[in-house]
Design an enzyme around this catalytic site. Sequence first.
Site, PDB file in Angstrom:
ATOM      1  N   ILE A 193      -3.406  -6.783  -5.095  1.00 52.16           N
ATOM      2  CA  ILE A 193      -2.891  -6.061  -4.721  1.00 52.16           C
ATOM      3  C   ILE A 193      -1.906  -6.395  -4.328  1.00 52.16           C
ATOM      4  O   ILE A 193      -2.770  -7.087  -4.010  1.00 52.16           O
ATOM      5  CB  ILE A 193      -3.804  -4.605  -4.467  1.00 52.16           C
ATOM      6  CG1 ILE A 193      -4.253  -4.866  -3.732  1.00 52.16           C
ATOM      7  CG2 ILE A 193      -4.030  -3.992  -5.580  1.00 52.16           C
ATOM      8  CD1 ILE A 193      -5.314  -4.185  -3.213  1.00 52.16           C
ATOM      9  N   ASP A 194      -0.464  -5.418  -3.508  1.00 53.07           N
ATOM     10  CA  ASP A 194       0.282  -6.536  -2.960  1.00 53.07           C
ATOM     11  C   ASP A 194      -0.539  -6.455  -0.834  1.00 53.07           C
ATOM     12  O   ASP A 194      -1.465  -5.667  -0.958  1.00 53.07           O
ATOM     13  CB  ASP A 194       1.117  -5.021  -2.280  1.00 53.07           C
ATOM     14  CG  ASP A 194       2.251  -5.405  -3.883  1.00 53.07           C
ATOM     15  OD1 ASP A 194       1.943  -6.405  -4.344  1.00 53.07           O
ATOM     16  OD2 ASP A 194       2.900  -4.105  -3.948  1.00 53.07           O
TER      17      ASP A 194
END
Length: 340
Positions: free
Chosen positions: A150-151
Site C-alpha cells: 500500500i502507498d
Amino acid sequence: MDSGNEETTQEELFEHYKFVAAKGQEPLRVDKFLMNFIENATRNKIQQAAKQGQIWVNGATVKQNYKVKSGDEVKVMFEHPPYEFLLTAEDIPLDVVYEDGFLLVVNKPAGMVVHPGHGNYSGTLINALVHHFENLPKNSNDRPGLVHRIDKDTSGLLVIAKTETAMTHLANQFFEKTSEREYVALVWGNVEENEGTIEGNIGRNPKNRLQMMVFPDDGQGKEAVTHYKVIERFGYVTLVSCKLETGRTHQIRVHMKHIGHTLFNDERYGGDKILKGTTFTKYKQFVENAFKILPRQALHAKTLGFQHPETGKFLRFDSEMPKDMTACREKWRNYAKHNS
C-alpha cells in the site's frame, strides 16, 4: 573479474529511468521535467546527475537547462547504495495483528514506505521485517515476505508471507482476485449514489509519471474495478468504503478522482486544494485546519481477507481507522451538524 561481471556490478550501483516526452509537451527544463516523473527525486540530485554526465536526451548528454520537447527520449542514472544495503535490518516496531508459522498480518502506519527505493533507503517495512524475521521468502522482485503493498501515506493492513509455499499461495489469491480488501476513504464532494462500481483501465499518466490515470481506451493500461459504498455524508466531503476487485497502483485514488471525488488532502492528485464548499474565509480556515489534522491522503486499508495457505480456512482481519482520520471525520461531522 571479466568485463561482463564488472558491468553487472556497476549496473547495481545505479537506478535507471527512461521516459519519452508526450506529444504536445511544451518545452520544459530537463531538471523540472524529471521532477514530474521520478518520485522523491530532489532537484539537487537531478542537477548532480547532470553535472556527472548522467542525463541523456536522444542519446546525447545534456545539461540541466536543456529544454525537453515532444518526442524526446530522456534517460537518467542515479547512484544508489548496493542492493544488500537496501535490505539492512532495522529495529523498527511492528504492529502485528496476527502471526503463525506461515504468515503475519501487520497494521502499517501512514508515512512508512513498504520497501526501499529511490529516496527511501531506510525506515521501510522491509527493513523492519528483515530485523524481526529470519529467512523470509522473496517475491518476484526480491522483496522479502512482500505479497502486496500500500502507498506510503496510506495506513492499514498487509499480509506478509513467512514461507515459500505461503508466498506462492497468497500471491495467487491476489492475482486471481479471491482476496478481500476494503478501504475507508474521505473524498471531496457529496457522492450522489449510495453505492456503485467504477471500471476503467489504469496506467501511468504520460505527462506526469508520478500519477496514474484512467484511460478511455481499453487497449491502454490495466483493467481495474472498484466497488464503493457511502458510509456517511458531511455535505462537502463524503466518507466511503471501497472494495478492490483488482489491485492497481493508486487504484482508489485514481478511480475516485475519475468520478469527480478526489481523496481529501491527496496532494498528488490535487486533493490538497479546496475542491468543494464555500468561499468564506472561515470555511477556508476550517479546511486548512482539517488538512493539518490529517496531513496525508484520507485512505485506510481497513479490512483484509484471504484463505490461509496451510489450513484452507478463510481469515478476515479488521482494523480501526487511525487517529488522524478519526479526528478529521469528527471535525467534518461537527461542521456538517452546525452548517446544514
